[in-house]
Design a protein around this motif. Structure first.
Motif, PDB file in Angstrom:
ATOM      1  N   LEU A  42      -9.900   9.425   6.749  1.00 42.59           N
ATOM      2  CA  LEU A  42      -8.577   9.036   6.270  1.00 42.59           C
ATOM      3  C   LEU A  42      -7.447   9.528   7.167  1.00 42.59           C
ATOM      4  N   ASP A  43      -7.774  10.251   8.231  1.00 42.57           N
ATOM      5  CA  ASP A  43      -6.757  10.773   9.143  1.00 42.57           C
ATOM      6  C   ASP A  43      -5.881   9.637   9.651  1.00 42.57           C
ATOM      7  N   GLY A  44      -4.561   9.837   9.560  1.00 40.84           N
ATOM      8  CA  GLY A  44      -3.622   8.874  10.104  1.00 40.84           C
ATOM      9  C   GLY A  44      -3.459   7.589   9.303  1.00 40.84           C
ATOM     10  N   ARG A  45      -4.106   7.478   8.171  1.00 38.38           N
ATOM     11  CA  ARG A  45      -4.002   6.262   7.344  1.00 38.38           C
ATOM     12  C   ARG A  45      -2.648   6.221   6.645  1.00 38.38           C
ATOM     13  N   ASP A  46      -2.013   5.063   6.684  1.00 39.24           N
ATOM     14  CA  ASP A  46      -0.765   4.833   5.966  1.00 39.24           C
ATOM     15  C   ASP A  46      -1.129   4.418   4.544  1.00 39.24           C
ATOM     16  N   ALA A  47      -0.839   5.275   3.595  1.00 41.60           N
ATOM     17  CA  ALA A  47      -1.210   5.011   2.200  1.00 41.60           C
ATOM     18  C   ALA A  47      -0.615   3.704   1.687  1.00 41.60           C
ATOM     19  N   CYS A  48       0.538   3.332   2.192  1.00 37.40           N
ATOM     20  CA  CYS A  48       1.189   2.100   1.729  1.00 37.40           C
ATOM     21  C   CYS A  48       0.501   0.847   2.261  1.00 37.40           C
ATOM     22  N   GLN A  49      -0.433   1.010   3.167  1.00 35.55           N
ATOM     23  CA  GLN A  49      -1.189  -0.126   3.690  1.00 35.55           C
ATOM     24  C   GLN A  49      -2.586  -0.217   3.084  1.00 35.55           C
ATOM     25  N   LEU A  50      -2.884   0.639   2.110  1.00 33.74           N
ATOM     26  CA  LEU A  50      -4.219   0.646   1.517  1.00 33.74           C
ATOM     27  C   LEU A  50      -4.417  -0.416   0.438  1.00 33.74           C
ATOM     28  N   GLY A  77       1.672  10.094   0.538  1.00 32.21           N
ATOM     29  CA  GLY A  77       1.051   9.016  -0.206  1.00 32.21           C
ATOM     30  C   GLY A  77       1.990   7.843  -0.327  1.00 32.21           C
ATOM     31  N   CYS A  78       1.631   6.947  -1.209  1.00 40.15           N
ATOM     32  CA  CYS A  78       2.451   5.786  -1.490  1.00 40.15           C
ATOM     33  C   CYS A  78       2.408   5.539  -2.987  1.00 40.15           C
ATOM     34  N   ILE A  87       1.584   3.710 -10.046  1.00 42.53           N
ATOM     35  CA  ILE A  87       0.323   4.001  -9.387  1.00 42.53           C
ATOM     36  C   ILE A  87       0.643   4.708  -8.083  1.00 42.53           C
ATOM     37  N   ARG A  88      -0.321   5.465  -7.608  1.00 42.45           N
ATOM     38  CA  ARG A  88      -0.122   6.178  -6.354  1.00 42.45           C
ATOM     39  C   ARG A  88      -1.459   6.366  -5.657  1.00 42.45           C
ATOM     40  N   LEU A  89      -1.448   6.219  -4.355  1.00 39.15           N
ATOM     41  CA  LEU A  89      -2.601   6.490  -3.499  1.00 39.15           C
ATOM     42  C   LEU A  89      -2.220   7.580  -2.512  1.00 39.15           C
ATOM     43  N   VAL A  90      -3.131   8.529  -2.333  1.00 34.68           N
ATOM     44  CA  VAL A  90      -2.901   9.592  -1.348  1.00 34.68           C
ATOM     45  C   VAL A  90      -4.200   9.852  -0.591  1.00 34.68           C
ATOM     46  N   PRO A  91      -4.214   9.631   0.719  1.00 36.79           N
ATOM     47  CA  PRO A  91      -5.362  10.041   1.524  1.00 36.79           C
ATOM     48  C   PRO A  91      -5.238  11.542   1.828  1.00 36.79           C
ATOM     49  N   VAL A  92      -6.180  12.310   1.324  1.00 31.69           N
ATOM     50  CA  VAL A  92      -6.145  13.772   1.472  1.00 31.69           C
ATOM     51  C   VAL A  92      -7.120  14.169   2.577  1.00 31.69           C
ATOM     52  N   THR A  93      -6.619  14.904   3.563  1.00 29.70           N
ATOM     53  CA  THR A  93      -7.455  15.254   4.716  1.00 29.70           C
ATOM     54  C   THR A  93      -7.603  16.755   4.937  1.00 29.70           C
TER      55      THR A  93
END
Length: 178
Positions: A42-50, A77-78, A87-93
């Motif tokens: 998930l490194d560098g992932r834009d949560a708003c693009q998930l 996150g987004c 709703i919210r998404l967060v890539p946790v690294t």
């Protein structure tokens, strides 16, 4: 101690854990990393693009996602907000879901069926029944946090929080696996 963080307006991503009172629930054991079909970093992932715009209506969200900070998770996150739900998404690294299942974090972790073959847990807090997080074990030391939150007066208009969080997690994982 950190638990599920409150949702805020954002563009294309929901769900982060937030600080909460201590839980007396015993730790849940998690599936070993070998149960993962593969690692999804998930490194560098834009949560708003998930999520895609086409996926939002099925999640009962009509808004635009906006970037948000998730300080309890030391991540960005987004969040999408609609009248009565968010709703919210967060890539946790910085840590794996074992931070939740080992009792290091506050909340009630419960192992649930895998999402797209990846181990998953829900994290709930007794004092906030309108919020549920689904955490997906995507890689060693990483997870995707998907949060669904419903205001009490809108419960009939949206899925139950854990059902909504799971649908959100499934939608995001579909995109991550493409």
């Amino acid at each position: 101690m950190a638990v599920l963080a409150a949702m805020s307006a954002c563009t294309n991503a929901p769900g982060t854990p937030r600080p909460e009172s201590a839980s007396t629930t015993p730790p849940v054991t998690t599936t070993s990393k070998s149960a993962r079909p593969r690692e999804v970093k998930l490194d560098g992932r834009d949560a708003c693009q998930l999520l895609t715009a086409a996926q939002l209506p099925a999640l009962k969200i009509n808004g635009i996602g906006r970037p948000v900070d998730a300080p309890a998770l030391k991540a960005k996150g987004c969040s999408w907000t609609d009248n009565g739900a968010s709703i919210r998404l967060v890539p946790v690294t910085i840590e794996g879901i074992d931070a939740w299942t080992s009792g290091k974090k506050t909340g009630r972790p419960t192992e649930v069926p895998p999402v797209e073959g990846f181990a998953a847990i829900t994290v709930t807090v007794d004092s906030d029944p309108g919020v549920c997080d689904v955490l997906i074990d995507t890689a060693d030391g990483q997870y995707l946090a998907a949060r669904f939150s419903v205001s009490p007066s809108f419960e009939g208009d949206f899925p139950k929080p854990c059902d909504g969080a799971r649908a959100l997690a499934e939608a995001a994982m579909e995109n991550l696996l493409r």
